[in-house]
Design a protein around this motif. Sequence first.
Motif, PDB file in Angstrom:
ATOM      1  N   LEU A  52      82.197  36.350  58.373  1.00 26.89           N
ATOM      2  CA  LEU A  52      82.017  36.531  60.158  1.00 26.89           C
ATOM      3  C   LEU A  52      81.933  35.083  60.281  1.00 26.89           C
ATOM      4  CD1 LEU A  52      79.272  38.980  60.662  1.00 26.89           C
ATOM      5  CD2 LEU A  52      81.362  39.558  61.030  1.00 26.89           C
ATOM      6  N   PHE A  53      82.401  34.539  61.848  1.00 26.54           N
ATOM      7  CA  PHE A  53      81.872  33.426  61.892  1.00 26.54           C
ATOM      8  C   PHE A  53      80.633  33.429  63.710  1.00 26.54           C
ATOM      9  CE2 PHE A  53      82.647  29.571  65.120  1.00 26.54           C
ATOM     10  CZ  PHE A  53      82.249  28.750  64.748  1.00 26.54           C
ATOM     11  N   THR A  54      80.222  32.389  63.656  1.00 29.34           N
ATOM     12  CA  THR A  54      78.743  32.821  64.488  1.00 29.34           C
ATOM     13  C   THR A  54      79.689  31.751  65.974  1.00 29.34           C
ATOM     14  OG1 THR A  54      76.885  32.757  63.210  1.00 29.34           O
ATOM     15  CG2 THR A  54      76.949  32.019  65.412  1.00 29.34           C
ATOM     16  N   SER A  55      80.142  32.866  66.922  1.00 27.44           N
ATOM     17  CA  SER A  55      80.775  32.107  68.002  1.00 27.44           C
ATOM     18  C   SER A  55      79.540  31.441  68.905  1.00 27.44           C
ATOM     19  CB  SER A  55      81.599  32.829  68.918  1.00 27.44           C
ATOM     20  OG  SER A  55      82.250  32.997  70.081  1.00 27.44           O
ATOM     21  N   VAL A  82      79.545  42.122  55.436  1.00 24.17           N
ATOM     22  CA  VAL A  82      79.479  41.604  54.856  1.00 24.17           C
ATOM     23  C   VAL A  82      79.382  40.268  54.008  1.00 24.17           C
ATOM     24  CG1 VAL A  82      78.916  38.795  56.388  1.00 24.17           C
ATOM     25  CG2 VAL A  82      79.584  41.930  57.743  1.00 24.17           C
ATOM     26  N   THR A  83      80.338  39.251  53.424  1.00 28.36           N
ATOM     27  CA  THR A  83      80.028  38.582  52.303  1.00 28.36           C
ATOM     28  C   THR A  83      79.962  36.811  52.820  1.00 28.36           C
ATOM     29  OG1 THR A  83      82.804  37.806  52.401  1.00 28.36           O
ATOM     30  CG2 THR A  83      81.616  39.754  51.009  1.00 28.36           C
ATOM     31  N   LYS A  84      79.945  36.875  53.731  1.00 26.07           N
ATOM     32  CA  LYS A  84      80.119  35.585  54.179  1.00 26.07           C
ATOM     33  C   LYS A  84      79.586  35.245  55.840  1.00 26.07           C
ATOM     34  CE  LYS A  84      82.980  32.303  50.571  1.00 26.07           C
ATOM     35  NZ  LYS A  84      83.761  31.206  50.983  1.00 26.07           N
ATOM     36  N   ILE A  85      78.550  34.790  56.277  1.00 27.74           N
ATOM     37  CA  ILE A  85      78.866  34.203  57.437  1.00 27.74           C
ATOM     38  C   ILE A  85      78.735  32.465  57.476  1.00 27.74           C
ATOM     39  CG2 ILE A  85      77.209  33.995  59.570  1.00 27.74           C
ATOM     40  CD1 ILE A  85      75.878  36.774  57.764  1.00 27.74           C
ATOM     41  N   ASP A  86      79.602  32.050  58.481  1.00 25.44           N
ATOM     42  CA  ASP A  86      79.430  30.980  58.722  1.00 25.44           C
ATOM     43  C   ASP A  86      80.025  30.076  57.663  1.00 25.44           C
ATOM     44  OD1 ASP A  86      79.072  31.006  61.318  1.00 25.44           O
ATOM     45  OD2 ASP A  86      77.011  30.595  61.274  1.00 25.44           O
ATOM     46  N   GLY A  87      80.816  30.768  56.683  1.00 29.38           N
ATOM     47  CA  GLY A  87      80.864  30.269  55.428  1.00 29.38           C
ATOM     48  C   GLY A  87      80.238  30.037  54.628  1.00 29.38           C
ATOM     49  N   LYS A  88      78.252  30.213  54.797  1.00 25.27           N
ATOM     50  CA  LYS A  88      77.936  30.398  53.860  1.00 25.27           C
ATOM     51  C   LYS A  88      77.347  31.963  53.087  1.00 25.27           C
ATOM     52  CE  LYS A  88      74.414  27.599  55.839  1.00 25.27           C
ATOM     53  NZ  LYS A  88      75.459  27.177  56.871  1.00 25.27           N
ATOM     54  N   PRO A  89      78.032  32.339  51.599  1.00 24.27           N
ATOM     55  CA  PRO A  89      77.770  33.679  50.677  1.00 24.27           C
ATOM     56  C   PRO A  89      76.825  34.272  51.095  1.00 24.27           C
ATOM     57  CG  PRO A  89      78.115  31.509  49.366  1.00 24.27           C
ATOM     58  CD  PRO A  89      78.048  31.333  50.913  1.00 24.27           C
ATOM     59  N   PHE A 120      66.498  37.697  65.830  1.00 29.25           N
ATOM     60  CA  PHE A 120      66.064  37.196  64.390  1.00 29.25           C
ATOM     61  C   PHE A 120      66.901  36.487  64.218  1.00 29.25           C
ATOM     62  CE2 PHE A 120      67.996  41.606  63.487  1.00 29.25           C
ATOM     63  CZ  PHE A 120      69.958  40.885  62.617  1.00 29.25           C
ATOM     64  N   SER A 121      67.076  35.549  64.088  1.00 26.17           N
ATOM     65  CA  SER A 121      67.811  34.596  64.138  1.00 26.17           C
ATOM     66  C   SER A 121      68.224  34.225  62.517  1.00 26.17           C
ATOM     67  CB  SER A 121      67.046  32.401  64.582  1.00 26.17           C
ATOM     68  OG  SER A 121      66.589  32.155  63.609  1.00 26.17           O
ATOM     69  N   LEU A 122      69.171  32.577  63.203  1.00 24.06           N
ATOM     70  CA  LEU A 122      70.224  32.211  62.544  1.00 24.06           C
ATOM     71  C   LEU A 122      69.979  31.909  60.812  1.00 24.06           C
ATOM     72  CD1 LEU A 122      73.323  31.250  64.218  1.00 24.06           C
ATOM     73  CD2 LEU A 122      73.790  33.081  62.934  1.00 24.06           C
ATOM     74  N   PHE A 123      68.778  31.425  61.363  1.00 21.19           N
ATOM     75  CA  PHE A 123      67.646  31.356  60.038  1.00 21.19           C
ATOM     76  C   PHE A 123      67.299  32.343  58.853  1.00 21.19           C
ATOM     77  CE2 PHE A 123      63.516  30.998  58.236  1.00 21.19           C
ATOM     78  CZ  PHE A 123      63.411  29.117  57.060  1.00 21.19           C
ATOM     79  N   ASP A 124      67.224  33.206  59.618  1.00 18.21           N
ATOM     80  CA  ASP A 124      67.389  34.395  58.351  1.00 18.21           C
ATOM     81  C   ASP A 124      68.435  35.085  58.089  1.00 18.21           C
ATOM     82  OD1 ASP A 124      64.135  35.344  59.757  1.00 18.21           O
ATOM     83  OD2 ASP A 124      64.209  34.916  61.677  1.00 18.21           O
ATOM     84  N   VAL A 125      69.669  35.222  59.083  1.00 22.31           N
ATOM     85  CA  VAL A 125      70.438  35.511  58.235  1.00 22.31           C
ATOM     86  C   VAL A 125      71.346  34.621  57.612  1.00 22.31           C
ATOM     87  CG1 VAL A 125      72.996  35.984  59.221  1.00 22.31           C
ATOM     88  CG2 VAL A 125      71.110  36.629  60.718  1.00 22.31           C
ATOM     89  N   TYR A 126      71.501  33.749  56.856  1.00 21.24           N
ATOM     90  CA  TYR A 126      71.655  32.913  55.911  1.00 21.24           C
ATOM     91  C   TYR A 126      70.894  32.689  54.627  1.00 21.24           C
ATOM     92  CZ  TYR A 126      74.671  29.920  60.032  1.00 21.24           C
ATOM     93  OH  TYR A 126      74.485  29.799  60.825  1.00 21.24           O
ATOM     94  N   GLY A 127      69.665  33.155  54.940  1.00 22.08           N
ATOM     95  CA  GLY A 127      68.887  33.479  53.981  1.00 22.08           C
ATOM     96  C   GLY A 127      68.774  35.842  53.405  1.00 22.08           C
ATOM     97  N   ALA A 128      69.112  35.878  54.645  1.00 20.69           N
ATOM     98  CA  ALA A 128      69.467  37.511  53.999  1.00 20.69           C
ATOM     99  C   ALA A 128      70.575  38.041  52.447  1.00 20.69           C
ATOM    100  CB  ALA A 128      70.635  38.022  54.455  1.00 20.69           C
TER     101      ALA A 128
END
Length: 303
Positions: free
Chosen positions: A149-152, A270-277, A247-255
């Motif tokens: 996923l990429f955050t639009s 989902v395996t990556k969000i905005d390039g982050k595994p 919740f925000s992307l701060f939480d998502v990136y640490g999922a």
Amino acid sequence: MIHGTHNAVQDERNNNVLISINGELFHRNDAKISVFDSGYLVGDGVWEAFRVHHGKMIFVDDHLSRLWQSAKVIGIHIPFSKEELMAQIQQTLDANQMKDYIHVRVMLTRGIKKTPSQDPRLTISGPNVVIIAEHKQASTETKNKGVTLFTSTYRRGSPDYLDPRLNCHSKLHEVQALIQAIEAGADEALMLDIHGFVSTCNATNFFMVKGDEVWTSTGAYCMNGITRGKVIELCERKGIVCHQKNFSLFDVYGADEAFVTGTFGGLTPVTKIDGKPIGTKTPGDITAELSNLYAQLVSQQFN
């Protein structure tokens, strides 16, 4: 090759399917509707899509209830009953000899316009109903590989100008979000709400796992998907904590895990969000458990 939550196994039978337009069946090459149709002119219409397995329409009551609610919201009077529409759907399925791994899309527009215009008073026909049923089996490769996923920058709108819960024909902002994601090298788009909290994806609903808890959005700024609702119910039934919260992307990136839900694909990791595994395996343990529970729930519909 296109990769995403709507990947389907290629099926040559779809080349010759019959499509229902206002109760009349046409070969797909001959299935046409007027350029004066309100759906084509101004996106004035609503739709639903659902699966058919073992000859049973899965969660069809939920889908038709949402269709009737959406039509009422935009002021389309439906001149037939849910039972009559289901009969038309069944007629389409029978004509195509369809029983299993079927995807049905029902589209309802306000009707034919006298002239190109937004004005509903210029509609000169009753609603148009199109039923497209296709042989569609979800790709197992997508389940095994997961999606990125990429955050639009395109936000899910406020309910006071276009309620995100309305399943209308106008999907342009979701298309724009998806184009952004594709251009960024991702499969699909993650979308925030007007306050910057995580809302949903361009065509699916978003969930993440933190520890042993499942998180999803409040539902105020997203399509309240039927599959989304079933997953929330399964969590409650099985004692899995499921928060519907901001919740925000701060939480998502640490999922620890993330997945998306939709009528066609069920649960997709989902395996990556905005390039982050995200997570260490695909699918994660809770994603796999909920996916199996959802598959059991679907199977109960035709047992």
